[in-house]
Write a protein that holds these residues in place. Structure first.
Motif, PDB file in Angstrom:
ATOM      1  N   TYR A 191      84.285  -5.028  32.943  1.00  0.00           N
ATOM      2  CA  TYR A 191      83.074  -5.605  33.253  1.00  0.00           C
ATOM      3  C   TYR A 191      81.991  -5.587  32.303  1.00  0.00           C
ATOM      4  CZ  TYR A 191      80.114  -6.362  37.620  1.00  0.00           C
ATOM      5  OH  TYR A 191      79.275  -7.027  38.679  1.00  0.00           O
ATOM      6  N   ASN A 203      69.150   2.384  46.176  1.00  0.00           N
ATOM      7  CA  ASN A 203      67.956   1.467  46.600  1.00  0.00           C
ATOM      8  C   ASN A 203      67.268   1.742  47.818  1.00  0.00           C
ATOM      9  OD1 ASN A 203      67.650  -1.005  44.663  1.00  0.00           O
ATOM     10  ND2 ASN A 203      70.011  -0.903  44.852  1.00  0.00           N
ATOM     11  N   GLN A 226      75.548  -4.578  32.848  1.00  0.00           N
ATOM     12  CA  GLN A 226      74.909  -5.026  34.120  1.00  0.00           C
ATOM     13  C   GLN A 226      75.577  -4.049  35.171  1.00  0.00           C
ATOM     14  OE1 GLN A 226      76.352  -8.906  34.236  1.00  0.00           O
ATOM     15  NE2 GLN A 226      74.493  -9.711  33.027  1.00  0.00           N
ATOM     16  N   ASP A 254      75.685   3.704  39.805  1.00  0.00           N
ATOM     17  CA  ASP A 254      76.314   4.103  40.989  1.00  0.00           C
ATOM     18  C   ASP A 254      77.855   3.799  41.159  1.00  0.00           C
ATOM     19  OD1 ASP A 254      75.413   1.831  41.674  1.00  0.00           O
ATOM     20  OD2 ASP A 254      74.575   2.284  43.581  1.00  0.00           O
ATOM     21  N   ARG A 255      77.848   2.545  40.874  1.00  0.00           N
ATOM     22  CA  ARG A 255      79.331   1.740  41.333  1.00  0.00           C
ATOM     23  C   ARG A 255      80.297   2.402  40.369  1.00  0.00           C
ATOM     24  NH1 ARG A 255      79.223  -4.499  40.402  1.00  0.00           N
ATOM     25  NH2 ARG A 255      81.509  -4.565  40.852  1.00  0.00           N
ATOM     26  N   GLY A 277      76.440  -1.575  37.829  1.00  0.00           N
ATOM     27  CA  GLY A 277      75.511  -0.516  38.416  1.00  0.00           C
ATOM     28  C   GLY A 277      76.140   0.877  38.139  1.00  0.00           C
TER      29      GLY A 277
HETATM   30  C1  LIG Z   1      75.394  -2.988  43.410  1.00  0.00           C
HETATM   31  C2  LIG Z   1      74.197  -1.855  43.741  1.00  0.00           C
HETATM   32  C3  LIG Z   1      72.871  -2.579  44.374  1.00  0.00           C
HETATM   33  C4  LIG Z   1      74.903  -1.017  44.764  1.00  0.00           C
HETATM   34  O1  LIG Z   1      74.234   0.163  44.830  1.00  0.00           O
HETATM   35  C5  LIG Z   1      74.199  -1.248  42.140  1.00  0.00           C
HETATM   36  O2  LIG Z   1      75.297  -0.682  41.486  1.00  0.00           O
HETATM   37  C6  LIG Z   1      73.494  -2.457  41.353  1.00  0.00           C
HETATM   38  O3  LIG Z   1      72.205  -2.548  41.447  1.00  0.00           O
HETATM   39  N1  LIG Z   1      74.353  -2.805  40.533  1.00  0.00           N
HETATM   40  C7  LIG Z   1      74.018  -3.714  39.459  1.00  0.00           C
HETATM   41  C8  LIG Z   1      74.677  -5.148  39.580  1.00  0.00           C
HETATM   42  C9  LIG Z   1      76.287  -4.920  39.216  1.00  0.00           C
HETATM   43  O4  LIG Z   1      76.793  -3.928  39.298  1.00  0.00           O
HETATM   44  O5  LIG Z   1      76.934  -5.813  38.568  1.00  0.00           O
END
Ligand SMILES: CC(C)(CO)[C@@H](O)C(=O)NCCC(=O)O
Ligand SMILES: Nc1ncnc2c1ncn2[C@@H]1O[C@H](COP(=O)(O)OP(=O)(O)OP(=O)(O)O)[C@@H](O)[C@H]1O
Ligand SMILES: [K+]
Length: 242
Positions: free
Chosen positions: A94, A8, A98, A102-103, A100
């Motif tokens: 999860y 982001n 949804q 990167d996560r 992310g």
């Molecule tokens: C949480 C962030 C902003 C961390 O960069 C990204 O992984 C994201 O936009 N995730 C989407 C929402 C989620 O992970 O449930």
């Protein structure tokens, strides 16, 4: 290979050679114009002539389409990572529509089927995820310390703090200190509470604010700056196997 992380706040890239060693890397603020930023980097990328581009993006379809357009000009195959909750390296409970990218990649980069792990990403948002022997149990999302400060600044009249350092979690006696210490405590307190609930999970932190936050956590923290890259490498390595 060229690896891209479109976050982001920042665009990060790593160029690696055939044995996976990093030969060039950088991180730049993209100010919501990642395609334009990439355009300026194409000369640099072409010089290294990568044979593949692997991409993590949390920027959404519209910006990803612009990025694709820019990358198409390079004539190098590229691919965006798609979260897979049933991946061979880690199952996830999860919602994978949804979660992310990167996560997920940070977790994929850290996951060890012999361990219980708590993976904390400290970027534009702070994410805390729990993994039990390669099974993702879910997690939490917080605004980063900087986003929290901006929201106080924009949501109140008397708080006009827009700079200063986050270096203590003791009570403050000035607005400046109360704001910074309160915000830092909100994250540190959450990390301490989660680690109290999950005493036998190894705590791993990554991202720009990891060092600032980890200093105040009352458990040993493993700092790693290679999780997302490691996750990208693992993801595409698996993809290419039959
Ligand atoms: C949480 C962030 C902003 C961390 O960069 C990204 O992984 C994201 O936009 N995730 C989407 C929402 C989620 O992970 O449930
Ligand atoms: N106002 C600010 N002053 C100083 N540093 C800031 C400010 N706002 C954000 N930052 C820094 O920017 C970082 C966010 O991007 P960073 O690249 O470090 O993490 P990241 O996980 O890659 O984030 P993202 O992937 O969401 O861009 C924060 O960790 C913080 O250190
Ligand atoms: K948003």
């Amino acid at each position: 290979m060229l690896w891209l992380d479109l976050g982001n706040t920042r665009l990060k890239y790593w160029l690696t050679d055939d044995i996976g060693q990093i030969v060039a890397h950088d991180a730049k603020q993209h100010l919501q114009a990642p395609a334009e930023l990439l355009m300026g980097l194409t000369d640099r990328f072409e010089r290294y002539a990568p044979d593949f581009i692997g991409i993590s993006s949390v920027l959404g379809d519209a910006l990803n389409a612009k990025v694709s357009e820019t990358l198409s000009r390079l004539n190098i195959p590229f691919e965006f990572v798609h979260v897979d909750a049933a991946h061979a390296l880690m199952k996830s409970a999860y919602n994978d529509q949804q979660l992310g990218c990167d996560r997920w990649l940070q977790m994929l980069g850290a996951v060890d089927k012999k361990k219980r792990q708590c993976v904390i990403g400290c970027g534009t948002a702070v994410t805390i995820d729990l993994i039990d022997h390669a099974e993702h149990l879910g997690g939490y999302i917080f605004p980063s310390i900087y986003l929290q400060r901006e929201s106080l600044f924009s949501g109140t009249k008397q708080i006009t703090i827009s700079n200063g350092t986050f270096d203590s979690v003791s009570q403050g006696m000035t607005t400046q200190d109360a704001v910074h210490r309160g915000i830092l405590l909100s994250i540190v307190g959450a990390v301490n509470e989660i680690s109290r609930r999950h005493p036998n999970f190894e705590v791993i932190m990554t991202g720009g604010d990891a060092a600032t936050i980890s200093q105040h956590v009352n458990r040993p923290v493993r700092l790693r700056d290679d999780l997302l890259l490691n996750g990208l490498a693992r993801y595409f390595d698996y993809r290419n196997k039959p």
